[in-house]
Design a protein around this motif. Structure first.
Motif, PDB file in Angstrom:
ATOM      1  N   ALA A  29      45.376  65.596  61.862  1.00 21.24           N
ATOM      2  CA  ALA A  29      45.299  67.009  62.243  1.00 21.24           C
ATOM      3  C   ALA A  29      46.179  67.293  63.459  1.00 21.24           C
ATOM      4  CB  ALA A  29      43.856  67.428  62.504  1.00 21.24           C
ATOM      5  N   GLY A  30      47.347  66.668  63.480  1.00 20.04           N
ATOM      6  CA  GLY A  30      48.342  66.986  64.493  1.00 20.04           C
ATOM      7  C   GLY A  30      48.311  66.159  65.752  1.00 20.04           C
ATOM      8  N   LYS A  31      47.329  65.249  65.896  1.00 10.54           N
ATOM      9  CA  LYS A  31      47.262  64.389  67.078  1.00 10.54           C
ATOM     10  C   LYS A  31      47.131  62.936  66.651  1.00 10.54           C
ATOM     11  CE  LYS A  31      45.048  67.459  70.465  1.00 10.54           C
ATOM     12  NZ  LYS A  31      43.850  67.606  71.349  1.00 10.54           N
ATOM     13  N   PRO A  32      47.768  62.016  67.380  1.00 10.34           N
ATOM     14  CA  PRO A  32      47.600  60.594  67.051  1.00 10.34           C
ATOM     15  C   PRO A  32      46.132  60.184  67.080  1.00 10.34           C
ATOM     16  CG  PRO A  32      49.376  60.907  68.640  1.00 10.34           C
ATOM     17  CD  PRO A  32      48.691  62.227  68.512  1.00 10.34           C
ATOM     18  N   ILE A  33      45.772  59.245  66.205  1.00  4.31           N
ATOM     19  CA  ILE A  33      44.397  58.760  66.120  1.00  4.31           C
ATOM     20  C   ILE A  33      43.881  58.361  67.498  1.00  4.31           C
ATOM     21  CG2 ILE A  33      42.930  56.912  65.210  1.00  4.31           C
ATOM     22  CD1 ILE A  33      44.865  56.829  62.770  1.00  4.31           C
ATOM     23  N   PRO A 104      31.866  50.850  85.257  1.00  5.04           N
ATOM     24  CA  PRO A 104      31.523  51.411  83.949  1.00  5.04           C
ATOM     25  C   PRO A 104      32.755  51.596  83.077  1.00  5.04           C
ATOM     26  CG  PRO A 104      31.421  53.102  85.646  1.00  5.04           C
ATOM     27  CD  PRO A 104      31.637  51.809  86.364  1.00  5.04           C
ATOM     28  N   CYS A 105      32.633  51.253  81.805  1.00  3.68           N
ATOM     29  CA  CYS A 105      33.772  51.417  80.900  1.00  3.68           C
ATOM     30  C   CYS A 105      33.308  51.519  79.462  1.00  3.68           C
ATOM     31  CB  CYS A 105      34.778  50.276  81.061  1.00  3.68           C
ATOM     32  SG  CYS A 105      34.464  48.829  80.055  1.00  3.68           S
ATOM     33  N   VAL A 106      34.194  52.038  78.641  1.00  3.22           N
ATOM     34  CA  VAL A 106      33.995  52.106  77.198  1.00  3.22           C
ATOM     35  C   VAL A 106      35.080  51.262  76.541  1.00  3.22           C
ATOM     36  CG1 VAL A 106      34.096  53.584  75.152  1.00  3.22           C
ATOM     37  CG2 VAL A 106      32.877  54.356  77.190  1.00  3.22           C
ATOM     38  N   VAL A 107      34.675  50.411  75.603  1.00  3.64           N
ATOM     39  CA  VAL A 107      35.605  49.669  74.771  1.00  3.64           C
ATOM     40  C   VAL A 107      35.606  50.329  73.392  1.00  3.64           C
ATOM     41  CG1 VAL A 107      36.121  47.466  73.652  1.00  3.64           C
ATOM     42  CG2 VAL A 107      35.261  47.506  76.012  1.00  3.64           C
ATOM     43  N   ALA A 108      36.773  50.714  72.895  1.00  4.27           N
ATOM     44  CA  ALA A 108      36.850  51.434  71.622  1.00  4.27           C
ATOM     45  C   ALA A 108      38.045  50.952  70.812  1.00  4.27           C
ATOM     46  CB  ALA A 108      36.967  52.935  71.869  1.00  4.27           C
ATOM     47  N   TYR A 109      37.783  50.517  69.585  1.00  2.00           N
ATOM     48  CA  TYR A 109      38.869  50.088  68.703  1.00  2.00           C
ATOM     49  C   TYR A 109      39.531  51.305  68.076  1.00  2.00           C
ATOM     50  CZ  TYR A 109      36.544  45.679  69.430  1.00  2.00           C
ATOM     51  OH  TYR A 109      35.976  44.591  70.026  1.00  2.00           O
ATOM     52  N   ALA A 110      40.865  51.312  68.089  1.00  2.00           N
ATOM     53  CA  ALA A 110      41.626  52.519  67.774  1.00  2.00           C
ATOM     54  C   ALA A 110      41.923  52.658  66.290  1.00  2.00           C
ATOM     55  CB  ALA A 110      42.919  52.531  68.579  1.00  2.00           C
ATOM     56  N   ASP A 111      40.939  52.408  65.437  1.00  2.00           N
ATOM     57  CA  ASP A 111      41.151  52.644  64.009  1.00  2.00           C
ATOM     58  C   ASP A 111      40.026  53.481  63.419  1.00  2.00           C
ATOM     59  OD1 ASP A 111      39.112  50.812  64.152  1.00  2.00           O
ATOM     60  OD2 ASP A 111      40.026  49.341  62.815  1.00  2.00           O
ATOM     61  N   THR A 112      39.305  54.189  64.286  1.00  3.34           N
ATOM     62  CA  THR A 112      38.187  54.987  63.813  1.00  3.34           C
ATOM     63  C   THR A 112      38.066  56.247  64.650  1.00  3.34           C
ATOM     64  OG1 THR A 112      35.834  54.895  63.241  1.00  3.34           O
ATOM     65  CG2 THR A 112      36.474  53.895  65.316  1.00  3.34           C
ATOM     66  N   LEU A 113      37.533  57.287  64.046  1.00  2.00           N
ATOM     67  CA  LEU A 113      37.238  58.532  64.746  1.00  2.00           C
ATOM     68  C   LEU A 113      35.774  58.875  64.513  1.00  2.00           C
ATOM     69  CD1 LEU A 113      40.448  60.574  63.819  1.00  2.00           C
ATOM     70  CD2 LEU A 113      39.893  59.609  66.049  1.00  2.00           C
ATOM     71  N   PHE A 114      35.233  59.697  65.399  1.00  2.00           N
ATOM     72  CA  PHE A 114      33.814  60.025  65.266  1.00  2.00           C
ATOM     73  C   PHE A 114      33.566  61.442  65.754  1.00  2.00           C
ATOM     74  CE2 PHE A 114      34.270  58.762  69.646  1.00  2.00           C
ATOM     75  CZ  PHE A 114      33.342  59.527  70.341  1.00  2.00           C
ATOM     76  N   LYS A 115      32.420  61.984  65.368  1.00  2.00           N
ATOM     77  CA  LYS A 115      31.901  63.224  65.912  1.00  2.00           C
ATOM     78  C   LYS A 115      30.485  62.941  66.376  1.00  2.00           C
ATOM     79  CE  LYS A 115      33.592  66.874  65.587  1.00  2.00           C
ATOM     80  NZ  LYS A 115      34.443  67.633  66.543  1.00  2.00           N
ATOM     81  N   ALA A 116      30.182  63.285  67.622  1.00  2.00           N
ATOM     82  CA  ALA A 116      28.861  62.979  68.170  1.00  2.00           C
ATOM     83  C   ALA A 116      28.460  64.048  69.170  1.00  2.00           C
ATOM     84  CB  ALA A 116      28.862  61.611  68.842  1.00  2.00           C
ATOM     85  N   ASP A 117      27.161  64.251  69.267  1.00  2.00           N
ATOM     86  CA  ASP A 117      26.606  65.185  70.245  1.00  2.00           C
ATOM     87  C   ASP A 117      25.323  64.566  70.777  1.00  2.00           C
ATOM     88  OD1 ASP A 117      25.931  67.292  71.814  1.00  2.00           O
ATOM     89  OD2 ASP A 117      25.294  68.605  70.173  1.00  2.00           O
ATOM     90  N   PHE A 118      25.429  63.750  71.802  1.00  2.71           N
ATOM     91  CA  PHE A 118      24.258  63.110  72.390  1.00  2.71           C
ATOM     92  C   PHE A 118      24.527  62.820  73.860  1.00  2.71           C
ATOM     93  CE2 PHE A 118      26.867  59.557  71.043  1.00  2.71           C
ATOM     94  CZ  PHE A 118      26.760  58.650  72.088  1.00  2.71           C
TER      95      PHE A 118
END
Length: 336
Positions: A29-33, A104-118
């Motif tokens: 949708a127009g932006k890199p993953i 504090p940090c987040v580790v995230a693998y760059a082959d997935t996208l998500f939608k969350a509200d928490f």
């Protein structure tokens, strides 16, 4: 807050599109993953991101590195590049960025996208993002106690453990603890399938009484191969359109053409005798003529003529002229 993004893999299942750029820079949708990923994480965290560290192969090149550093800069964060010279697993990849593993940090693998509200539980030592799935035997899942705390990680369980699959995004209250435990994994040569895994570091933290809790996401979108990437593009367009985002550039040329929302259409796109949409992304400078296209992803500066496309993915600077439908054409390819 820091975000650590291991992304040294090229994405062989998404070839030919990953022959010229790594998978995390494929646009959705127009932006890199990877840009969408770190932006969404920053939104969930609801606090400033101090640093985004990218772990890549040393042959990605200066242009790719500059794009990644810009992703961090656009978040108001410092961008750091680390290199993983050998594909030795998730634990090894994260330790390539050990200089950034603190606080504090987040580790995230760059082959997935998500939608969350928490609301992120920052009283926990760690939060592991999970998604409820229908077939937990196909995933790594978390094991919970009665207090809904994570007590174990089980890879592709044959017997039911839970239906909460690990999506590859983790929050650590103190990344220095993760670094210490992963160093132990490396020093003691704890290997599974020829690789050092993050799970062994996490299990060591659990054994020391640290509190892990799940963070549930509403949507989990994969970008593993061409078909699921096109599907993820469609789903993301739906979400963004529902949120009221205008995804069609004002700087396009349209002659005898129709756009059926939701669509992303970049700057300088030319549409002539075309029907575009729904669920289509078109990158900057692309020319589409005498064509119907839906549920597809077309990147920048492509030329598409005389086509009827659905579930298609066409790369940058590609040329396509024909009557095929479900196609996958890499960068600089030509079918005339």
């Amino acid at each position: 807050m820091r975000i650590i993004v291991p992304m040294a893999g090229r994405g062989s299942r998404l070839r030919p599109h990953t022959l010229t750029i790594p998978k995390p820079l494929i646009p959705i949708a127009g932006k890199p993953i990877v840009q969408r990923l770190v932006e969404d994480i920053a939104g969930v965290l609801e606090e400033a991101v101090e640093e985004v560290a990218f772990i890549i192969k040393d042959d990605f090149g200066a242009e790719i590195e500059e794009k990644l550093l810009k992703v961090a800069k656009d978040l108001g964060a410092k961008g750091t590049i680390y290199y993983q010279d050998k594909p030795l697993g998730t634990g090894h990849a994260i330790m390539c960025a050990k200089d950034s593993l603190e606080g504090p940090c987040v580790v995230a693998y760059a082959d997935t996208l998500f939608k969350a509200d928490f609301n992120l539980d920052k009283t926990a030592d760690s939060v592991i993002w999970v998604k409820q799935v229908k077939d937990p035997q196909a995933y790594g899942v978390v094991e919970l106690n009665e207090a809904k705390e994570i007590t174990g990680l089980v890879e592709k369980p044959q017997d039911f453990v839970s239906d909460l699959a690990v999506i590859g995004i983790y929050y650590f209250k103190d990344a220095g603890v993760l670094k210490k435990e992963l160093q132990g994994v490396l020093d003691n040569n704890i290997i599974h399938g020829g690789e050092y895994q993050i799970n062994d570091g996490i299990k060591a933290m659990m054994e020391k009484g640290m509190r892990f809790v799940p963070g549930k996401v509403d949507e989990w979108m994969d970008c593993g191969n061409k078909d699921v990437t096109v599907e993820t593009n469609s789903r993301m367009l739906d979400f963004l359109h529902a949120d009221g985002e205008n995804l069609v550039s004002a700087n396009i040329t349209s002659e005898n053409s129709e756009i059926i929302e939701p669509c992303y259409i970049g700057d300088g796109v030319v549409l002539k005798n075309a029907t575009v949409g729904p669920n289509v992304s078109i990158g900057d400078g692309t020319h589409i003529e005498n064509t119907t296209v839906k549920n597809s992803l077309i990147q920048t500066n492509a030329i598409v003529k005389n086509a009827n496309l659905e579930n298609a993915m066409i790369g940058n600077h590609a040329t396509f002229n024909g009557q095929f439908t479900d196609v996958s054409i890499g960068d600089y390819s030509a079918l005339k």
